[in-house]
Design a protein around this motif. Structure first.
Motif, short mmCIF file in Angstrom:
data_model
loop_
_atom_site.label_atom_id
_atom_site.label_comp_id
_atom_site.label_asym_id
_atom_site.label_seq_id
_atom_site.Cartn_x
_atom_site.Cartn_y
_atom_site.Cartn_z
N THR A 147 -12.48 1.26 -10.38
CA THR A 147 -12.57 3.05 -10.10
C THR A 147 -11.40 3.41 -9.49
O THR A 147 -10.70 2.58 -8.83
N GLU A 148 -11.15 4.59 -9.35
CA GLU A 148 -9.92 5.18 -8.54
C GLU A 148 -9.92 4.81 -7.14
O GLU A 148 -8.85 4.45 -6.57
N GLU A 149 -11.16 5.00 -6.58
CA GLU A 149 -11.23 4.34 -5.19
C GLU A 149 -11.03 3.09 -4.96
O GLU A 149 -10.53 2.58 -3.76
N GLN A 150 -11.47 2.13 -5.94
CA GLN A 150 -11.20 0.68 -5.62
C GLN A 150 -9.55 0.37 -5.91
O GLN A 150 -9.19 -0.47 -5.42
N ILE A 151 -9.31 1.09 -7.09
CA ILE A 151 -7.67 0.85 -7.12
C ILE A 151 -6.96 1.13 -5.64
O ILE A 151 -6.08 0.51 -5.21
N LYS A 152 -7.38 2.41 -5.09
CA LYS A 152 -6.64 2.65 -3.89
C LYS A 152 -6.94 1.60 -2.66
O LYS A 152 -5.93 1.27 -1.91
N LYS A 153 -7.96 1.27 -2.62
CA LYS A 153 -8.47 0.23 -1.54
C LYS A 153 -7.88 -1.22 -1.87
O LYS A 153 -7.21 -1.84 -0.92
N TYR A 154 -7.72 -1.43 -3.14
CA TYR A 154 -7.39 -3.11 -3.44
C TYR A 154 -6.07 -2.93 -3.71
O TYR A 154 -5.24 -4.21 -3.63
N LEU A 155 -5.25 -2.17 -4.16
CA LEU A 155 -3.88 -2.10 -4.40
C LEU A 155 -3.09 -2.33 -3.08
O LEU A 155 -2.06 -3.09 -2.93
N PHE A 156 -3.69 -1.84 -1.84
CA PHE A 156 -3.13 -2.37 -0.58
C PHE A 156 -3.20 -3.88 -0.41
O PHE A 156 -2.36 -4.46 0.09
N PHE A 157 -4.51 -4.32 -0.89
CA PHE A 157 -4.53 -5.87 -0.39
C PHE A 157 -3.75 -6.76 -1.40
O PHE A 157 -3.35 -7.91 -0.96
N VAL A 158 -3.58 -6.17 -2.53
CA VAL A 158 -2.44 -7.11 -3.44
C VAL A 158 -1.17 -6.93 -2.78
O VAL A 158 -0.31 -8.02 -3.16
N SER A 159 -0.77 -5.97 -2.06
CA SER A 159 0.62 -5.91 -1.64
C SER A 159 1.14 -6.52 -0.30
O SER A 159 1.95 -6.55 -0.21
N VAL A 160 -0.12 -6.65 0.34
CA VAL A 160 0.26 -7.56 1.59
C VAL A 160 0.43 -9.01 1.22
O VAL A 160 -0.11 -9.55 0.17
N PHE A 161 0.64 -9.90 2.17
CA PHE A 161 0.79 -11.33 1.81
C PHE A 161 -0.30 -12.12 1.62
O PHE A 161 -0.24 -13.11 0.92
N TRP A 162 -1.57 -11.72 1.65
CA TRP A 162 -2.84 -12.63 1.66
C TRP A 162 -3.94 -11.57 1.48
O TRP A 162 -4.03 -10.44 1.55
N PHE A 163 -4.72 -12.25 0.54
CA PHE A 163 -6.26 -11.52 0.49
C PHE A 163 -7.19 -12.00 1.57
O PHE A 163 -7.21 -13.22 1.71
N SER A 164 -7.89 -11.32 2.06
CA SER A 164 -8.75 -11.61 3.15
C SER A 164 -10.22 -10.82 2.81
O SER A 164 -10.30 -9.77 2.70
N PHE A 165 -11.03 -12.05 2.78
CA PHE A 165 -12.52 -11.38 2.32
C PHE A 165 -13.09 -10.56 3.47
O PHE A 165 -14.02 -9.69 3.29
N GLU A 166 -12.56 -10.72 4.76
CA GLU A 166 -13.37 -10.04 5.77
C GLU A 166 -12.72 -8.46 5.92
O GLU A 166 -13.45 -7.83 6.48
N CYS A 167 -11.74 -8.34 5.15
CA CYS A 167 -11.04 -6.87 5.24
C CYS A 167 -11.72 -5.94 4.37
O CYS A 167 -11.44 -4.67 4.27
N ILE A 168 -12.30 -6.47 3.08
CA ILE A 168 -12.80 -5.87 2.10
C ILE A 168 -14.08 -4.80 2.54
O ILE A 168 -14.87 -5.34 3.13
#
Length: 121
Positions: free
Chosen positions: A100-121
């Motif tokens: 969804t657009e909301e998910q894209i906004k949220k997860y695009l940030f996580f893809v752009s940082v150095f790591w994925f963190s399950f606690e931040c989601i």
């Protein structure tokens, strides 16, 4: 969106940031996108049953693909490294689905940082 395609966030190792694109959800195309057999890693699971996954190359490290991003646990300990191209999509149903657009906004940030963190989601 193109008919029969799903909207995903894709991140290649040579990109600083991920980007949004539409891809065909056929197994053949998903394998072509990641460069081999696919592996799904749960990124987020919600109370309503929706799940978001990272889809990557199952044998990426063994194939010597360029490293992409680290995956950390809740204690910020490195648990894995994704090698090769990966993408994020909705996996709530039987098939891979669009974000969804909301998910894209949220997860695009996580893809752009150095790591994925399950606690931040």
């Amino acid at each position: 969106m193109s008919e029969g395609k799903v909207r995903v966030i894709i991140k290649r190792p040579d990109e600083e940031f991920g980007h949004v694109t539409n891809i065909s959800p056929s197994l053949k195309n998903l394998q072509r996108t990641v460069g081999g057999y696919i592996e799904t890693v749960t990124l987020a699971q919600f109370h309503d049953g929706k799940t978001i996954h990272i889809i990557c190359n199952e044998e990426g490290k063994m194939m010597g693909l360029d490293l992409n991003r680290g995956v950390y646990d809740d204690n910020k300990q490195l648990i894995d490294i994704i090698a090769g191209t990966a993408f994020i999509c909705d996996c709530s149903g039987e098939n891979f689905g669009s974000l969804t657009e909301e998910q894209i906004k949220k997860y695009l940030f996580f893809v752009s940082v150095f790591w994925f963190s399950f606690e931040c989601i």
